[in-house]
Design an enzyme around this catalytic site. Structure first.
Site, short mmCIF file in Angstrom:
data_model
loop_
_atom_site.label_atom_id
_atom_site.label_comp_id
_atom_site.label_asym_id
_atom_site.label_seq_id
_atom_site.Cartn_x
_atom_site.Cartn_y
_atom_site.Cartn_z
N ASP A 20 2.27 6.24 4.13
CA ASP A 20 2.41 6.76 5.49
C ASP A 20 2.52 5.59 6.45
O ASP A 20 1.74 4.63 6.36
CB ASP A 20 1.21 7.63 5.88
CG ASP A 20 1.42 8.31 7.22
OD1 ASP A 20 1.98 9.42 7.24
OD2 ASP A 20 1.04 7.72 8.26
N HIS A 171 -2.75 10.94 12.37
CA HIS A 171 -1.85 9.92 12.91
C HIS A 171 -2.42 8.50 12.79
O HIS A 171 -2.01 7.61 13.54
CB HIS A 171 -1.44 10.23 14.35
CG HIS A 171 -0.79 11.56 14.51
ND1 HIS A 171 0.41 11.88 13.92
CD2 HIS A 171 -1.20 12.68 15.16
CE1 HIS A 171 0.72 13.13 14.22
NE2 HIS A 171 -0.23 13.63 14.96
N ASP A 176 -3.76 9.73 7.02
CA ASP A 176 -2.65 10.65 6.75
C ASP A 176 -2.21 10.55 5.29
O ASP A 176 -1.88 11.56 4.66
CB ASP A 176 -1.47 10.34 7.67
CG ASP A 176 -1.67 10.85 9.09
OD1 ASP A 176 -2.72 11.49 9.33
OD2 ASP A 176 -0.79 10.63 9.94
#
Length: 995
Positions: A20, A171, A176
Site C-alpha cells: 500500500d 490511509h 492499510d
C-alpha cells in the site's frame, strides 16, 4: 492445514506481499510516493513488515495531509524513493502483489522502474503498461465486488469492518496493507464458499484463457473439484442475512389475502385510542425505540391523519424537523389498511428521495412490524427497469459471444454471485455493479414491457418484477417513489393498479416531479440507442439483426427459401438502421452547432447544459426543416421495415432457429420504442400545445451533440384533478415545508386542492420539538453589499475566510447557481490549501455521497453546495455548526418552466413575484435552513448574506417562515461579536454532546 492454506498453496499464493502506498495524488507521472507499507504473508500468516516514510521532494497537498495525517515536516529529510526502491523490490521478490485497487499502487512502482531505465514505451497503454513489474497482481476490490455484492461500500475500511477487522489508522500505508491482507484471506474463503457453477460462469465471462481466470478462478474451481467441494457453507448465512436485509416484502408469512364477499364492503373506522396506545409514554413504540421520547406534535399529527382516514378526507400536514412524521402517518395508515383489508384498502406511500424510501422500508416499517397489534404486509416497489430479467440473464450467459462485448463481460462479473443470492432482483442492492457507470449494459438485462412474454416465459414463476408487483397488489402498505407514482399515472395505472388511500411524503416536490413524468423528453441518445440496438457497423457489427443473421446461418430447421426471405428483410432493416443513424447525426450535429453559435455564451459554468425555451415555429426548426423531414422519414422507414420483419418472424415455425423467441421479442421491443420516439419527436417539434412549455437543453460539453427536447405540462393542478384525485378517497400530503407565512393557500393552489369540492381538505402545521431559541442563531448580515451588485462575490469571499479563521467549525455554504459556486471555489481554494483546510464543492470533489462523507469525517471543513444540497442531506452533530446562505434562492426568471408559470399568472392579472417567485424561494429557503438543526442536541448559527431580508418589505416573509433567535447585524465587528457570544454561551448539554 486448513482449506484456506491448501487453496493458497494451490494458487501459488502461499507467499504473497500486500503493498500500500500513500501518495500526493492519483497520477504516477505528476505525483509522488510519501509512504510505503508492505507486509509479507506466508501460509496465510503475517511474516515480515516493510514500512518507510518517503521525502517526495514536493509539498504534500492539504487534502492528503488531512486524509493521512502525514505532514511536510514528517517526511523532511527522509529517504527518497530512489534510495528505498531497491530495498522494496528485494522485500517483494517474485511473490504475488496483493492490493486494494492494486493497479494504482503497481502503476507508481512501474513508473519508478520506467524512470530509472528512461523507458516509457507504451506507458500510455494501460493494457500493456507493466513491462518491468512482473509480479502477479491480485486486486481485493475486484474480488470483493464479485463475492460481496450486497455491501453498500467497497472502501477498505468498510471491507475490513465487514470482516470484524478494526482499521484504526485508515490511509496509513502499513495499516492499510495489514487490513488488505486480512480482507484478501477472507475473500479466499468466499471464493471457496461459491457454488461451482457460479465459478464456472465467472470463468466463462472472463474467458478461460484470460490472465485473471487462469491465475485465480480456474485454479479455485479445480481445487474444489479435486477436493470434491461444492460449497463450504462458509459465509452463506451472511449472504442469506444480507438478502433478507434487502428483501422487498415485510410480513409475507402473516398475511392472508381476503376474498371479497360484497361489491361495496363496509369500511371500519379506526379507534382513535390507538394513538395513545402507540405514542404514549408506555405505548408500543416506547418498547421498540431506544430512548423513546414523547413528542406532542407527533401525537397531534397522528390524530390528524387518523381523522382524515376515518372521514375519507384529504390531509395537508406540515411537520417540522424532528416531529417524527413518518411514524405519525404510518401507524394510522397501517391500522386502517389492516382493519379494512376486506375492502381492498391498501395504502400507497410515495416519497421523493431514495433516502426516505429506504428509511421507511428498512427502518420504520420493521420497527412497527415488531410492535403493531395487527400484523401487516408491506412491499417496496420500484419501476420495472430496476429489476433483472432472468430470461435475458440466462440468454446472455448461454450466448455471451453474440450478446456482449469483451469489456461488458468483465463488467457483468458483480452480477454472477448476486443473482444466486438476491431475493428481489433489484439492482440498487448491488453496489458492486456500479449501475451509474453501466446504464447501457444494465438495459440489456432489464424487464422491458414489449420484450416480456408474460406467463409464457419459462422463468415466470421466479420473475422478480412479477413477484414484486403481485406482492404489491396483495399488501397493506406499498412504498414507492414519486417518479414511479407519476409514471404509473401516465401509463394508466398499469403498475400499481387501483388504490384509494395515498400518502405523499416530501410533498413539496410533487409539482416538479409530476411535470417531469407527465411530460415528454427526446434527445440524440434516444435515437442512437434505438438504431445501435438493432444494427450498427461501428466499431464492430452489432445488434439484434447481426444475431438473427448468425442464427439463421447456423439453423438446420429452416428451408432455404424462408431463410432467404428473412435475409432480404434483415438487409432492409440494416439499411434503414444505418440510414437512421446518418440522418440522426446530420440533424443533431447541425442543430447543436447552430445553437452553440447563438447561445453558447449563455452557459452557466458548472451547469450541465444551457436551457433554451422555444415556441411554435422555432427559428432553428425552420432552418433545419429539410434535415428534420429526412430524419422523420428515416425513422418512419425504420419502423415500417421492423414491422415487416416482425410479421415474417411471427410466421415462422416455432424454434426455427436458436433464440428465435428472444430475438423476435427484441425486434418487437425496438419497434415499440421507435413508434414512441417518433410520437414524442413530433410532439416536441410542433410546440403548439397551450398548456405545455417547450425547451431544449444544450450540453455544456462542446463535443456533445446530445441536444434534448422537452415538453412539460403547465397545468399540473388540472392534471392531478383529472388523473389522480378522482380515484383517491383519502390523501395525506406531508413535508417540513408546505406553508408560506403560516398559510397553506399556495400549496393548495399549485396542487389543485382548492378545486376539490367533494371532500374536506384538512390542513395543519405541527411544530418541531426542537428548542430553536436555544439551539439556533440566525444572523442577517445587512452590512454586505446588495447581492445583485458586482462587489458582492468578493465581499462574500472575504467574509468566509474570516468566518472560518475565527470559528473553526464545519461550514456549509449553500449557493444558488454553479457560476457563483465555481467562482467561490476558485477564489477560496488557494487560501484554504495554504491553511490545510479541506474545501469541498459539489461537482468538483466527487459524488454527493463521497462529498458528504468527507465533510462529516473532516471536522472544520468547508462544503460549497448548490441545487440538490439545499435539501435531503443530514449532517448531525459538530460536523456542521455553521450554515451560510449568501443569496436568497429565487428561481432564475428566464428558466423555461419558471418563465411560463409566471406568464400564466400575469395573463390572468396576478402578480407573478408575490404569487410564485416569492413562495417558491421561501420553500427552498426553509429547506436549506433545515440542514443545520437535525437533532435535539445540534447547535449552530445560520448566516444570511442577502440584505434584501432586512431592507425589502418581502424579507419579513422569510424571517416569519423560520424559528430561532433572529438578529440583523449592521457592521462586521458586531457580527463576529455576536457569533463569539453565541458559541461561548452554548448550553452545557450541547457542548458535551459536541465533545
Amino acid at each position: 492445514m486448513g482449506l484456506r492454506e491448501e487453496l493458497l498453496r494451490h494458487l501459488g499464493l502461499n507467499t504473497f506481499v500486500v503493498v500500500d502506498l500513500e501518495t500526493t495524488g492519483l497520477n504516477p507521472e505528476m505525483d509522488r510516493i510519501i509512504e510505503i507499507g508492505a507486509i509479507r504473508f506466508v501460509d496465510g500468516k503475517e511474516d515480515a513488515v516493510f514500512e518507510e516514510l518517503i521525502d517526495p521532494g514536493i509539498p504534500i497537498p492539504p487534502f492528503i495531509t488531512s486524509l493521512t495525517g502525514i505532514r511536510n515536516e514528517d517526511v523532511k529529510g527522509k529517504p527518497t524513493i530512489e534510495e528505498i526502491f531497491p530495498r522494496l523490490l528485494q522485500f517483494m521478490g517474485d511473490a504475488a502483489m496483493v492490493g486494494q485497487q492494486v493497479n494504482f499502487d503497481a502503476a507508481f512502482l512501474e513508473y519508478q522502474f520506467r524512470k530509472q531505465k528512461n523507458d516509457f514505451e507504451r506507458w500510455e497503454d494501460t493494457q500493456q503498461r507493466f513491462k518491468y513489474l512482473n509480479n502477479l497482481r491480485v486486486d481485493t476490490l475486484f474480488l470483493a465486488r464479485i463475492f460481496m455484492p450486497f455491501l453498500n461500500s467497497f472502501k477498505l475500511a468498510s471491507l475490513a469492518s465487514e470482516f470484524d477487522y478494526d482499521l484504526d489508522r485508515a490511509h496509513r500505508a502499513v495499516d492499510d496493507a495489514r487490513a488488505t491482507g486480512h480482507v484478501f484471506l477472507e475473500l479466499i474463503d468466499r471464493a471457496l464458499a461459491a457454488e461451482n457453477h457460479v465459478l464456472s460462469n465467472i470463468i466463462n465471462l472472463l474467458y478461460p484463457t484470460s490472465r485473471r481466470a487462469k491465475q485465480f478462478f480456474v485454479p479455485v474451481l479445480k481445487f474444489k473439484q479435486m477436493k470434491n467441494i461444492s460449497s463450504t457453507g462458509k459465509a452463506l448465512v451472511d449472504d442469506a442475512y444480507y438478502a433478507q436485509d434487502y428483501y422487498n416484502v415485510i410480513g409475507e408469512k402473516d398475511y392472508r389475502f381476503p376474498q371479497a364477499t360484497e361489491e361495496y364492503p363496509e369500511l371500519e373506522p379506526i379507534d382513535p385510542n390507538i394513538v395513545d396506545r402507540y405514542f404514549g409514554e408506555e405505548g408500543h413504540l416506547s418498547r421498540a425505540i431506544p430512548n423513546y421520547e414523547l413528542r406532542p406534535p407527533q401525537i397531534e399529527m397522528a390524530r390528524n391523519v387518523l381523522q382524515g382516514l376515518n372521514e375519507r378526507s384529504y390531509v395537508v400536514a406540515e411537520a417540522g424537523t424532528g416531529t417524527g412524521k413518518s411514524m405519525a402517518y404510518l401507524v394510522p395508515a397501517i391500522e386502517w389498511a389492516v382493519k379494512n383489508r376486506h375492502a381492498g384498502q391498501r395504502v400507497v406511500v410515495s416519497t421523493n428521495t431514495k433516502n426516505l424510501q429506504e428509511q421507511l422500508f428498512f427502518k420504520d416499517l420493521p420497527t412497527l412490524y415488531a410492535t403493531v397489534e395487527n400484523k401487516f404486509k408491506a412491499v417496496l416497489l420500484k419501476g420495472r427497469y430496476n429489476y433483472l430479467c432472468l430470461e435475458k440473464w440466462h440468454t446472455v450467459l448461454t450466448d455471451m459471444n453474440q450478446r456482449i462485448s469483451r469489456d461488458e463481460r468483465t463488467r457483468l462479473l458483480p452480477l454472477v454471485y448476486w443473482v444466486e443470492q438476491t431475493r428481489t432482483g433489484d439492482i440498487m442492492e448491488n453496489a458492486g455493479f456500479q449501475l451509474e457507470r453501466n446504464i447501457g449494459l444494465w438495459e440489456k438485462l432489464t424487464a422491458e414491457p414489449s420484450y416480456c412474454p408474460g406467463k409464457a416465459c419459462k422463468y415466470y414463476d421466479d420473475c422478480f418484477l412479477m413477484k414484486a408487483r403481485e406482492h404489491a397488489r396483495r399488501a397493506d402498505v406499498v412504498v414507492v417513489n414519486h417518479a414511479l407514482l407519476f409514471a404509473d399515472l401516465a401509463s394508466g395505472r398499469s403498475t400499481l393498479g387501483d388504490y384509494e388511500v395515498l400518502v405523499l411524503d416530501e410533498a413539496h416536490n410533487l409539482e416538479k416531479t409530476a411535470a417531469e413524468y407527465l411530460g415528454v423528453r427526446v434527445n440524440y441518445w434516444a435515437f442512437r440507442n434505438l438504431y445501435h440496438r438493432i444494427y450498427d457497423d461501428e466499431p464492430n457489427k452489432s445488434g439484434t439483426i447481426v444475431q438473427i443473421e448468425y442464427r439463421l446461418s447456423t439453423s438446420r430447421n429452416m428451408p432455404q427459401d424462408k431463410k432467404d426471405r428473412i435475409a432480404r428483410l434483415t438487409q432492409k432493416v440494416k439499411f434503414s438502421s444505418l440510414n437512421l443513424k446518418e440522418k440522426t447525426q446530420i440533424f443533431y450535429n447541425e442543430f447543436s452547432r447552430m445553437l452553440r453559435d447563438q447561445y453558447g455564451s449563455r452557459e452557466d459554468p458548472g451547469a450541465e447544459e444551457t436551457r433554451i425555451r422555444y415556441h411554435k415555429g422555432f427559428k432553428y426548426f425552420r432552418l433545419l426543416e429539410d434535415e428534420i423531414d429526412q430524419l422523420r422519414k428515416a425513422l418512419g422507414r425504420f419502423i415500417n421495415d421492423l414491422n415487416q420483419l416482425i410479421d415474417k418472424l411471427n410466421d415462422l415455425d416455432f424454434d426455427s432457429f436458436k433464440f428465435q423467441a428472444q430475438l423476435t421479442r427484441e425486434v418487437i421491443s425496438s419497434y415499440d420504442r421507435a413508434k414512441e420516439l417518433l410520437e414524442g419527436f413530433n410532439f416536441c417539434l410542433k410546440g403548439d400545445e397551450l398548456n405545455y412549455v417547450y425547451w431544449l437543453d444544450l450540453p455544456r460539453n462542446q463535443r456533445s451533440n446530445d441536444v434534448a427536447l422537452h415538453a412539460v405540462p403547465l397545468n399540473i393542478d388540472e392534471l392531478l384533478n383529472k388523473m389522480l384525485y378522482p380515484q383517491v378517497e383519502t390523501a395525506i400530503f406531508t413535508s417540513a415545508t408546505l406553508s408560506i407565512n403560516k398559510s397553506f393557500d399556495y400549496f393548495h393552489s399549485r396542487l389543485g386542492l382548492k378545486d376539490i369540492k367533494d371532500r374536506p381538505v384538512i390542513s395543519a402545521a405541527f411544530d418541531s420539538p426542537f428548542d430553536y431559541e436555544s439551539q439556533l442563531l440566525l444572523a442577517v448580515t445587512d452590512f454586505l453589499p446588495d447581492p445583485r451588485s458586482a462587489d458582492f462575490p468578493a465581499a462574500v469571499k472575504e467574509l468566509v475566510i474570516r468566518l472560518h479563521k475565527e470559528h473553526r467549525r464545519g461550514l456549509l455554504i449553500l449557493l444558488t447557481n454553479y457560476s457563483m459556486l465555481n467562482q467561490m471555489y476558485d477564489w477560496l481554494k488557494p487560501h484554504f490549501d495554504g491553511e490545510h483546510v479541506l474545501l469541498l464543492a459539489q461537482g468538483k470533489s466527487g459524488s454527493r455521497t463521497n462529498i458528504l462523507n468527507q465533510f462529516k469525517e473532516n471536522r472544520a471543513s468547508i462544503l460549497l453546495g448548490t441545487d440538490s444540497f439545499w435539501e435531503g442531506i443530514d449532517v448531525p452533530g459538530d460536523a456542521l455548526e455553521l450554515l451560510f446562505i449568501p443569496k436568497l434562492p429565487f428561481d432564475v426568471p428566464s428558466e423555461p418552466v419558471i418563465a411560463a408559470r409566471m406568464e400564466a399568472i400575469k395573463r390572468r392579472g396576478g402578480n407573478p413575484f408575490m404569487e410564485y417567485s416569492l413562495p417558491e424561494a421561501i420553500i427552498k429557503f426553509r429547506q436549506g435552513f433545515g440542514r443545520l438543526i437535525r437533532h435535539k442536541k445540534d447547535f449552530g448559527a445560520v448566516i444570511i448574506g442577502d440584505n434584501r431580508v432586512s431592507r425589502m418589505r418581502y424579507g419579513q416573509h422569510f424571517l416569519n417562515s423560520i424559528s430561532g433567535r433572529k438578529e440583523i447585524v449592521f457592521d462586521e465587528e458586531s457580527f463576529f461579536e455576536l457569533l463569539h457570544e453565541w458559541f461561548e454561551n452554548r448550553p452545557q448539554e450541547n457542548e458535551n454532546e459536541a465533545d
